[in-house]
Design an enzyme around this catalytic site. Structure first.
Site, mmCIF file in Angstrom:
data_model
loop_
_atom_site.group_PDB
_atom_site.id
_atom_site.type_symbol
_atom_site.label_atom_id
_atom_site.label_comp_id
_atom_site.label_asym_id
_atom_site.label_seq_id
_atom_site.Cartn_x
_atom_site.Cartn_y
_atom_site.Cartn_z
ATOM 1 N NE ARG A 220 40.989 35.860 33.505
ATOM 2 C CZ ARG A 220 40.984 35.771 34.833
ATOM 3 N NH1 ARG A 220 40.499 36.745 35.586
ATOM 4 N NH2 ARG A 220 41.488 34.714 35.439
ATOM 5 C CG HIS A 268 43.088 41.600 37.441
ATOM 6 N ND1 HIS A 268 43.231 41.008 36.219
ATOM 7 C CD2 HIS A 268 42.471 40.665 38.219
ATOM 8 C CE1 HIS A 268 42.727 39.772 36.254
ATOM 9 N NE2 HIS A 268 42.260 39.551 37.465
HETATM 10 C C1 GLV Z 1 41.758 36.291 39.084
HETATM 11 O O1 GLV Z 1 41.589 36.976 38.151
HETATM 12 C C2 GLV Z 1 41.496 34.867 39.177
HETATM 13 O O2 GLV Z 1 41.272 34.206 38.157
HETATM 14 O O3 GLV Z 1 41.518 34.373 40.319
#
Ligand code: GLV
Length: 305
Positions: A220, A268
């Site tokens: 994160r 991401h």
């Molecule tokens: C992605 O960031 C997840 O938590 O699957």
């Protein structure tokens, strides 16, 4: 009694068609079009509006659409006793591991350097490999697979976690962080985001790394103190980074990371939940919730993962 899907701004068609083909008897409502809040027994969430779950008095199950649950736990009005599950699935693990292996190999085999040499029409065969020793911070389902696959490829890999565990590879925990950092020069962050791990990747930690350590963060954005990474790069504690996650996503166009050549970024996408692979476990938990059976992949709210 059915399922609400709450993931503002995302197209949910693939989830809906998977659910419908697996079990057409379960009514599905998609936020913001929830006509019958009383019928919502389970909610599938990704970045839901805080407080919305209070609108469902019959809610008995909360499911994260991904591996992480920080986006759920940060809701200050989360119903206190409703169980929460996350996604653990082979496809998600496979993609995450592939991404990290790509990052390690790019660094180890210096792909960026050779692309630059190509642009300059320069033939330089010196030092073709950077010697790497990899450390994975956080060895849950995802982190463990990364250690296994990299070890299988012949890399030296260590793991670090919160508590003692017997592992098949060098494993450090708790107060052994400094020893762990001394063993490695590629640091992969796979930690869950909790109050304890927020800001974990900071200048103090970077100072303890072997000079020139390479950072990969696929967990994160909030694990990383972004400003302090820039300082660590300037001071040479860290030589470069591959980042898939950021404090603010999408990354604002004036963010200094865009201009920093030593940072390689992706938006991401390291491992995105595949509805085909994940829908069956959501429905399995829906069924278990109805039968009052133990859920799969339920998280521990106290631990935060
Ligand atoms: C992605 O960031 C997840 O938590 O699957």
């Amino acid at each position: 009694m059915g399922l609400a899907i709450i993931s503002p701004g995302k197209n949910m068609d693939a989830w809906i068609s998977n659910f419908q083909s697996l079990d057409p008897s379960i009514p599905i409502q998609v936020y913001p079009d929830i006509q019958d809040p009383l019928s919502v027994e389970a909610a599938l969430l990704w970045n839901h509006p805080p407080g919305i779950l209070l609108e469902f008095p019959n809610l008995k199950l909360i499911c994260s659409m991904g591996a992480g649950v920080d986006h759920i736990l940060k809701d200050p009005q989360l119903p206190e006793h409703t169980p929460i599950t996350r996604i653990v699935d082979e496809k998600l693990t496979w993609s995450m591991t592939n991404y990290v292996v790509m990052g390690v190999l790019n660094h180890h085999r210096q792909l960026v350097r050779y692309q630059q040499q190509q642009r300059e029409k320069r033939w330089d065969m010196s030092s073709p490999e950077i010697e790497v020793s990899i450390g994975v911070l956080g060895v849950g389902a995802l982190g463990n697979d990364i250690v296994d696959k990299l070890s299988y490829m012949g890399f030296k890999v260590s793991g670090f976690g919160k508590s003692p565990k017997i592992m098949s590879y060098p494993y450090y925990f708790g107060s052994q962080l400094d020893d762990f950092l001394q063993q490695i020069n590629v640091l992969v962050c796979m930690l869950p985001l909790t109050a304890e791990t927020e800001g974990y990747l900071n200048l103090e930690l970077f100072k303890k790394c072997n000079p020139g350590t390479y950072l990969i963060n696929v967990a994160r954005g909030k694990h990383l103190n972004e400003q302090e990474l820039l300082v660590a790069l300037e001071r040479g504690y860290i030589s470069g980074a591959l980042l898939d996650v950021f404090h603010v996503e999408p990354l604002p166009s004036n963010h200094p990371f865009w201009e920093e050549e030593r940072i390689m970024m992706t938006p991401h996408i390291a491992s995105v939940t595949n509805p085909n692979a994940a829908a069956p476990q959501i429905l399995e938990n829906f069924r278990r919730m109805k039968m009052s059976q133990p859920l799969i992949n339920q998280i521990n709210r106290i631990k935060g993962y």
